[in-house]
Write an enzyme that holds these catalytic residues in place. Structure first.
Site, PDB file in Angstrom:
ATOM      1  CE  LYS A 125      51.878  48.833  48.418  1.00  0.00           C
ATOM      2  NZ  LYS A 125      52.036  48.085  47.177  1.00  0.00           N
ATOM      3  CE  LYS A 170      39.638  41.703  42.315  1.00  0.00           C
ATOM      4  NZ  LYS A 170      39.886  43.138  42.339  1.00  0.00           N
ATOM      5  CE  LYS A 200      48.527  38.350  34.230  1.00  0.00           C
ATOM      6  NZ  LYS A 200      48.251  38.354  32.856  1.00  0.00           N
TER       7      LYS A 200
HETATM    8  P1  TYM Z   1      41.741  47.562  36.889  1.00  0.00           P
HETATM    9  O1  TYM Z   1      42.745  47.821  35.828  1.00  0.00           O
HETATM   10  O2  TYM Z   1      42.203  46.906  38.134  1.00  0.00           O
HETATM   11  O3  TYM Z   1      40.551  46.683  36.311  1.00  0.00           O
HETATM   12  C1  TYM Z   1      39.913  46.995  35.082  1.00  0.00           C
HETATM   13  C2  TYM Z   1      38.437  46.696  35.184  1.00  0.00           C
HETATM   14  O4  TYM Z   1      38.218  45.291  35.349  1.00  0.00           O
HETATM   15  C3  TYM Z   1      37.368  45.074  36.472  1.00  0.00           C
HETATM   16  N1  TYM Z   1      37.740  43.786  37.098  1.00  0.00           N
HETATM   17  C4  TYM Z   1      36.854  42.857  37.480  1.00  0.00           C
HETATM   18  N2  TYM Z   1      35.510  42.845  37.422  1.00  0.00           N
HETATM   19  C5  TYM Z   1      34.879  41.755  37.897  1.00  0.00           C
HETATM   20  N3  TYM Z   1      35.531  40.674  38.416  1.00  0.00           N
HETATM   21  C6  TYM Z   1      36.880  40.646  38.482  1.00  0.00           C
HETATM   22  N4  TYM Z   1      37.513  39.584  38.961  1.00  0.00           N
HETATM   23  C7  TYM Z   1      37.614  41.784  38.008  1.00  0.00           C
HETATM   24  N5  TYM Z   1      38.923  42.114  37.944  1.00  0.00           N
HETATM   25  C8  TYM Z   1      38.977  43.339  37.385  1.00  0.00           C
HETATM   26  C9  TYM Z   1      37.643  46.260  37.394  1.00  0.00           C
HETATM   27  O5  TYM Z   1      36.604  46.487  38.306  1.00  0.00           O
HETATM   28  C10 TYM Z   1      37.780  47.383  36.390  1.00  0.00           C
HETATM   29  O6  TYM Z   1      36.513  47.888  36.022  1.00  0.00           O
HETATM   30  N6  TYM Z   1      41.448  52.199  38.787  1.00  0.00           N
HETATM   31  C11 TYM Z   1      40.964  51.320  37.742  1.00  0.00           C
HETATM   32  C12 TYM Z   1      41.238  51.852  36.349  1.00  0.00           C
HETATM   33  C13 TYM Z   1      40.771  53.250  36.123  1.00  0.00           C
HETATM   34  C14 TYM Z   1      39.429  53.668  35.904  1.00  0.00           C
HETATM   35  C15 TYM Z   1      39.499  55.068  35.730  1.00  0.00           C
HETATM   36  C16 TYM Z   1      38.207  52.978  35.836  1.00  0.00           C
HETATM   37  C17 TYM Z   1      41.559  54.346  36.073  1.00  0.00           C
HETATM   38  N7  TYM Z   1      40.793  55.436  35.837  1.00  0.00           N
HETATM   39  C18 TYM Z   1      38.342  55.805  35.495  1.00  0.00           C
HETATM   40  C19 TYM Z   1      37.062  53.734  35.604  1.00  0.00           C
HETATM   41  C20 TYM Z   1      37.127  55.124  35.451  1.00  0.00           C
HETATM   42  C21 TYM Z   1      41.651  49.966  37.862  1.00  0.00           C
HETATM   43  O7  TYM Z   1      42.742  49.869  38.370  1.00  0.00           O
HETATM   44  O8  TYM Z   1      40.989  48.915  37.257  1.00  0.00           O
END
Ligand code: TYM
Length: 504
Positions: free
Chosen positions: A279, A363, A366
Site C-alpha cells: 500500500k 500472480k 482479480k
Molecule cells: P484471499 O482472500 O486473498 O485469498 C484466498 C486464498 O486464495 C489463495 N490465492 C492464491 N493461491 C495461489 N495462487 C494465486 N494466484 C492465489 N490467489 C489467491 C490465497 O493465498 C488464500 O489462501 N487474509 C486472507 C484470508 C484470511 C485467512 C484467515 C486465511 C483471513 N483469515 C485465516 C487463512 C487463515 C486473504 O485475504 O486471502
C-alpha cells in the site's frame, strides 16, 4: 527509468544479445520479498552468490528454490575451502549493496547452475535494489566466459504435501474482496487443499468479512460480495460434512482476541507486513492508511489462534501472515508464561503456491484482471481462456511451440486428462496443433472439473433457507470452539471471573 547505472547495465546486456525486461519495485532486499511483490515464486528467481574458494572469488547463479551443494562445488573446482563472501567483500567486488548483485559481473568468474535453464525466464539482480530484471534464460549463456554447472539440489516445500492429515485440524479463510467470486488461483492455491483435508480431518473455513472492511466501505457491496463468496465456496465444497463453515463477523471472539493480541504486537512487526508495504509503495501516504489495514495481520492471527489448528492451507501470498501469527502467539505465551496459544503451520504445496495469471506475468489476481473464473457465464470464461498467454514466438500453428511458461499448458497440468495433455504437449512442440485447439480443450476441461459445482451454485442460489441454516450451524459450532479458547486466554492473562478480592 532514472537510475543511470541500471540503464548502463541494461545497454551492456543488449549489446551481448541478452533479452531482458526491467521490473521496478520498492526497495526490497531479499529475493523472496522481491518475488512476492512481483507475484512470482522462488523457483522463478535467480540469486547471485559471491563465494570465496580457497584464495579467489567466484560468482554462482542458482535458482531461488535451490540449495548449493558445497561438496559438489569443491569437487568441481578442485578446492579445499569455500565460504560466502562477507558484506564488505561482496560490495567491494560487485560495486553494489548486498542483495542487488547482477547476473553479469565482468570481474568475477561466473558459474550458472543448470536448473536455471529449466525456466524460460528468470528474475534476477540488476545492480539496484529497486529494479529486478526478467532475463531470458537461454540468453544467459551469452555472458562471456560463463560456465554451466550442476551445483544445486531443490530445497522444496514438498515436505508439507507429505504430511499425514488424518485427524488434524485445519483452518482457512477467504476475504470477500473484489466482487467476491473465486478464480482458479483461489481454487488451486487454497480451496482444493482444503477439500482434500476435509475428507479426513476436522476443518474450519471462514468467510472473512471483517477483513473485507479494510477495503470495502459500502454496505450494499459488502453484502453482495459476502453472499457471492458464501455461495461460491459452498458450491465448491459440495456435501462435505466435516467442515465448520462460518462467517467471521458471526463470531465476536475474533475482534476480542484481536484487542488482546494488539498489546503484545510491536509496531515493527506490522510495518514489515507485505500488504501494508504494498500500500505504501503505491504512493499512498502513511497517514492515510486505515488502521484496519495496518492491523489486518493481527485479526488474521486471531482467526487462526481461536481454533488451534494444526495446519493453515493457503497460497504463498499468505505465508508471511502465518509467520506473523506464530510470532504473535509466541509473544503472548512468553509474556504470560503460558502455552495457551497453539502455533499453527502453513500448508503450501509447492506446485500451487503461486498460480500465475492468464497474462503469464503476475500472480493470478482479480485486481490485475488476469483470472479464469469458476462460476461466471460460460461465455466469460471462454473469453478468459482464449486470451490466455501461450507462446509468443509461435505465429503459425505449424511453428514449433514451447510449453515452458505457456499458461494454457500450466493450467492443463491441473485440469486436463494426463494422457491427453501429454499428447497435446508433444503435438504442440512439433507444430502439429493450433493454440485454439489447446485452448478449447482447456475450456472443456474446466467446464468438466467444475460442472457439479456450477450446478450446485445455481441450486444454492435458489435455496437461501438452506444456506442460512448452514451458516447458522457453522456460527454456533465456531462460537463454541472460539469461546472456549477465549476463556482460556482470559484466564491466562488475568481477565478472569475468579475473583479473590485482594488475597494475592
Ligand atoms: P484471499 O482472500 O486473498 O485469498 C484466498 C486464498 O486464495 C489463495 N490465492 C492464491 N493461491 C495461489 N495462487 C494465486 N494466484 C492465489 N490467489 C489467491 C490465497 O493465498 C488464500 O489462501 N487474509 C486472507 C484470508 C484470511 C485467512 C484467515 C486465511 C483471513 N483469515 C485465516 C487463512 C487463515 C486473504 O485475504 O486471502
Amino acid at each position: 527509468m532514472t537510475d543511470p547505472k541500471v540503464k548502463k547495465y541494461s545497454e551492456e546486456l543488449k549489446k551481448l544479445g541478452i533479452e531482458h525486461e526491467i521490473l521496478k519495485h520498492p526497495q526490497l532486499v531479499s529475493v523472496e520479498a522481491v518475488q512476492k511483490y512481483l507475484g512470482y515464486g522462488l523457483e522463478d528467481a535467480g540469486a547471485t552468490l559471491v563465494i570465496k574458494v580457497d584464495d579467489k572469488f567466484i560468482a554462482i547463479i542458482r535458482r531461488g528454490d535451490t540449495k548449493l551443494d558445497n561438496e559438489r562445488v569443491k569437487k568441481y573446482l578442485g578446492v579445499a575451502n569455500l565460504r560466502m563472501a562477507n558484506e564488505e567483500e561482496f560490495t567491494k567486488l560487485t560495486g553494489v549493496p548486498s542483495g542487488a548483485a547482477s547476473v553479469y559481473i565482468p570481474s568475477l568468474p561466473t558459474y550458472i547452475d543448470k536448473k536455471i535453464f529449466e525456466k524460460e525466464y528468470i528474475n534476477a539482480g540488476s545492480g539496484s535494489l529497486l529494479y529486478t530484471f526478467r532475463y531470458k534464460t537461454s540468453d544467459l549463456k551469452k555472458i562471456p566466459g560463463i560456465k554451466v554447472v550442476d551445483f544445486t539440489s531443490i530445497e522444496s516445500e514438498k515436505k508439507s504435501s507429505l504430511i499425514d492429515i488424518k485427524g488434524k485440524r485445519i483452518l482457512s479463510g477467504i476475504t470477500p474482496s473484489g466482487d467476491g467470486t473465486l478464480h482458479i488461483g483461489n481454487y488451486l492455491g487454497a480451496v482444493k487443499q482444503f477439500i482434500e483435508f476435509a475428507k479426513n480431518g476436522d476443518c474450519y473455513l471462514m468467510v472473512a468479512d471483517l477483513h473485507a472492511l479494510t477495503t470495502i466501505q459500502n454496505k450494499a457491496q459488502l453484502q453482495k460480495n459476502t453472499e457471492t463468496l458464501i455461495l461460491n465456496e459452498l458450491a465448491l465444497l459440495g456435501n462435505l460434512t466435516n467442515i465448520v463453515f462460518f462467517r467471521q463477523s458471526d463470531v465476536p471472539m475474533h475482534a476480542e482476541l484481536t484487542w488482546i493480541l494488539n498489546n503484545v504486537t510491536p509496531l515493527g512487526l506490522l510495518r514489515r507486513a507485505h500488504a501494508y508495504k504494498d500500500k505504501l509503495s503505491k504512493d499512498v501516504m502513511e497517514d492515510e492508511i486505515n488502521l484496519g489495514l495496518f492491523n489486518y495481520p493481527i485479526l488474521m492471527a486471531s482467526d487462526i489462534l481461536l481454533y488451534k489448528p494444526d495446519f493453515v492451507p493457503v497460497g504463498r501470498d499468505q505465508k508471511q501472515h502465518i509467520e506473523i501469527c506464530r510470532d504473535i502467539a509466541g509473544r503472548l505465551n512468553k509474556t504470560y508464561k503460558s502455552d495457551v496459544l497453539k502455533l499453527p503451520k502453513p500448508y503450501i504445496p509447492e506446485d500451487v503456491a503461486v498460480v500465475m495469471g492468464t497474462d503469464g506475468k503476475r500472480k493470478m489476481s482479480k485486481s490485475l484482471g488476469n483470472i479464469i473464473s469458476i462460476f461466471d457465464d460460460e461465455i466469460v470464461i471462454k473469453k478468459q481462456v482464449m486470451s490466455t498467454y501461450t507462446d509468443p514466438t509461435r505465429i503459425h500453428s505449424n511453428d514449433l511451440g514451447h510449453i515452458e511458461g505457456n499458461m494454457v499448458f500450466a493450467y492443463l497440468d491441473f485440469f486436463g486428462e494426463k494422457n491427453k495433455v501429454s499428447e497435446l504437449k508433444d503435438l504442440y512442440k512439433e507444430g502439429k496443433v493450433a493454440d485454439v485447439e489447446v485452448k478449447n480443450y482447456l475450456f472443456e476441461s474446466l467446464m468438466k472439473t467444475f460442472k457439479d459445482a456450477r450446478v450446485r451454485y445455481q441450486e444454492l442460489k435458489n435455496n437461501p433457507q438452506k444456506v442460512t441454516k448452514i451458516l447458522s450451524n457453522g456460527a454456533d459450532r465456531a462460537r463454541e470452539v472460539a469461546g472456549k479458547t477465549m476463556m482460556e486466554v482470559r484466564d491466562a492473562i488475568g481477565l478472569t471471573n475468579n475473583y479473590s478480592f485482594f488475597k494475592y
